[in-house]
Design an enzyme around this catalytic site. Structure first.
Site, PDB file in Angstrom:
ATOM      1  N   HIS A 145       0.840  -1.204   0.000  1.00  0.00           N
ATOM      2  CA  HIS A 145       0.000   0.000   0.000  1.00  0.00           C
ATOM      3  C   HIS A 145       0.867   1.243   0.000  1.00  0.00           C
ATOM      4  CE1 HIS A 145       0.704  -1.339   4.138  1.00  0.00           C
ATOM      5  NE2 HIS A 145       0.769  -0.058   4.461  1.00  0.00           N
ATOM      6  N   HIS A 181       1.006   5.176   1.302  1.00  0.00           N
ATOM      7  CA  HIS A 181       0.444   6.154   2.230  1.00  0.00           C
ATOM      8  C   HIS A 181       0.425   7.515   1.538  1.00  0.00           C
ATOM      9  CE1 HIS A 181       0.951   3.804   6.073  1.00  0.00           C
ATOM     10  NE2 HIS A 181       1.851   3.175   5.336  1.00  0.00           N
TER      11      HIS A 181
HETATM   12  P1  AMP Z   1       2.204   0.005   7.237  1.00  0.00           P
HETATM   13  O1  AMP Z   1       2.787   0.062   8.617  1.00  0.00           O
HETATM   14  O2  AMP Z   1       2.971   0.742   6.198  1.00  0.00           O
HETATM   15  O3  AMP Z   1       1.957  -1.448   6.862  1.00  0.00           O
HETATM   16  O4  AMP Z   1       0.816   0.751   7.302  1.00  0.00           O
HETATM   17  C1  AMP Z   1      -0.362   0.162   7.718  1.00  0.00           C
HETATM   18  C2  AMP Z   1      -1.309   1.288   7.998  1.00  0.00           C
HETATM   19  O5  AMP Z   1      -2.584   0.730   8.089  1.00  0.00           O
HETATM   20  C3  AMP Z   1      -1.048   2.044   9.298  1.00  0.00           C
HETATM   21  O6  AMP Z   1      -0.880   3.414   8.998  1.00  0.00           O
HETATM   22  C4  AMP Z   1      -2.288   1.762  10.139  1.00  0.00           C
HETATM   23  O7  AMP Z   1      -2.680   2.896  10.885  1.00  0.00           O
HETATM   24  C5  AMP Z   1      -3.311   1.403   9.096  1.00  0.00           C
HETATM   25  N1  AMP Z   1      -4.360   0.484   9.474  1.00  0.00           N
HETATM   26  C6  AMP Z   1      -4.251  -0.652  10.206  1.00  0.00           C
HETATM   27  N2  AMP Z   1      -5.441  -1.267  10.313  1.00  0.00           N
HETATM   28  C7  AMP Z   1      -6.330  -0.495   9.614  1.00  0.00           C
HETATM   29  C8  AMP Z   1      -7.727  -0.592   9.360  1.00  0.00           C
HETATM   30  N3  AMP Z   1      -8.474  -1.604   9.821  1.00  0.00           N
HETATM   31  N4  AMP Z   1      -8.308   0.374   8.620  1.00  0.00           N
HETATM   32  C9  AMP Z   1      -7.573   1.419   8.147  1.00  0.00           C
HETATM   33  N5  AMP Z   1      -6.251   1.557   8.358  1.00  0.00           N
HETATM   34  C10 AMP Z   1      -5.639   0.617   9.085  1.00  0.00           C
END
Ligand code: AMP
Length: 142
Positions: free
Chosen positions: A102, A104
Site C-alpha cells: 500500500h 500512504h
Molecule cells: P504500514 O505500517 O505501512 O503497513 O501501514 C499500515 C497502515 O494501516 C497504518 O498506517 C495503520 O494505521 C493502518 N491500518 C491498520 N489497520 C487499519 C484498518 N483496519 N483500517 C484502516 N487503516 C488501518
C-alpha cells in the site's frame, strides 16, 4: 514473499472488515487510515495479493501508482495541505505493519506535526467527514 490471505487489508478488500472507502476501480482500492498521521491520511492498495512492492506485477504497480496520484490530488484539495508525503514500507524491518502492498498519502503542513505511525485511532465521526470531503474532491476532478 508469501502472501497472508488473512491480513487486515485482504479482509477489507473482501468486504469482511469495514473501512472508510474513498475510491475503487478494477485494480485498486483506497480508504482512510484508521490511525492517521495527519488529517486526510489515505491508503491506496492494488487489489493484486502481494506483500511487497517487488512482488507486484507491472500492471498492478502501474495501476496503484496512478491511483495514488489521483488520490493525492483529491486529498490535497480536500485538506488544503501545502505538501503531500507519499510513502510505502516493505517488510517489518522497514516499518511495514500490514503485509499487503500500500501507498500512504499523508497531507503535510507546518501547523500539523506528523503523528506517530499506526498508534492512535481517529475519531470515527472525523474520519467519516473527511471521507465525504475526499469523495467530493475526487468528483470535482472528473
Ligand atoms: P504500514 O505500517 O505501512 O503497513 O501501514 C499500515 C497502515 O494501516 C497504518 O498506517 C495503520 O494505521 C493502518 N491500518 C491498520 N489497520 C487499519 C484498518 N483496519 N483500517 C484502516 N487503516 C488501518
Amino acid at each position: 514473499m508469501s502472501y497472508d490471505n488473512n491480513n487486515v487489508f485482504a479482509r477489507i478488500l473482501r468486504g469482511e472488515l469495514p473501512c472508510q472507502k474513498v475510491y475503487e476501480d478494477d485494480a485498486t482500492f483506497a480508504f482512510l487510515d484508521i490511525m492517521p498521521q495527519a488529517e486526510g491520511h489515505t491508503l491506496v492498495l492494488p487489489k493484486e495479493p502481494a506483500a511487497l512492492l517487488v512482488d507486484l506485477s507491472p500492471a498492478a504497480l502501474q495501476a496503484a501508482i496512478l491511483t495514488t496520484q489521483k488520490l493525492a490530488r483529491a486529498v490535497q484539495a480536500a485538506t488544503g495541505a501545502p505538501g503531500m508525503l507519499i510513502s510505502q514500507f516493505n517488510g517489518a524491518a522497514a516499518g511495514q505493519t500490514v503485509p499487503h502492498v500500500h501507498f500512504h498519502i499523508i497531507p503535510r503542513s507546518p501547523e500539523q506535526p506528523l503523528r506517530a505511525h499506526a498508534r492512535d485511532n481517529a475519531d470515527p465521526a472525523a474520519l467519516a467527514a473527511m471521507r465525504e470531503k475526499v469523495i467530493a474532491a475526487l468528483a470535482a476532478q472528473a
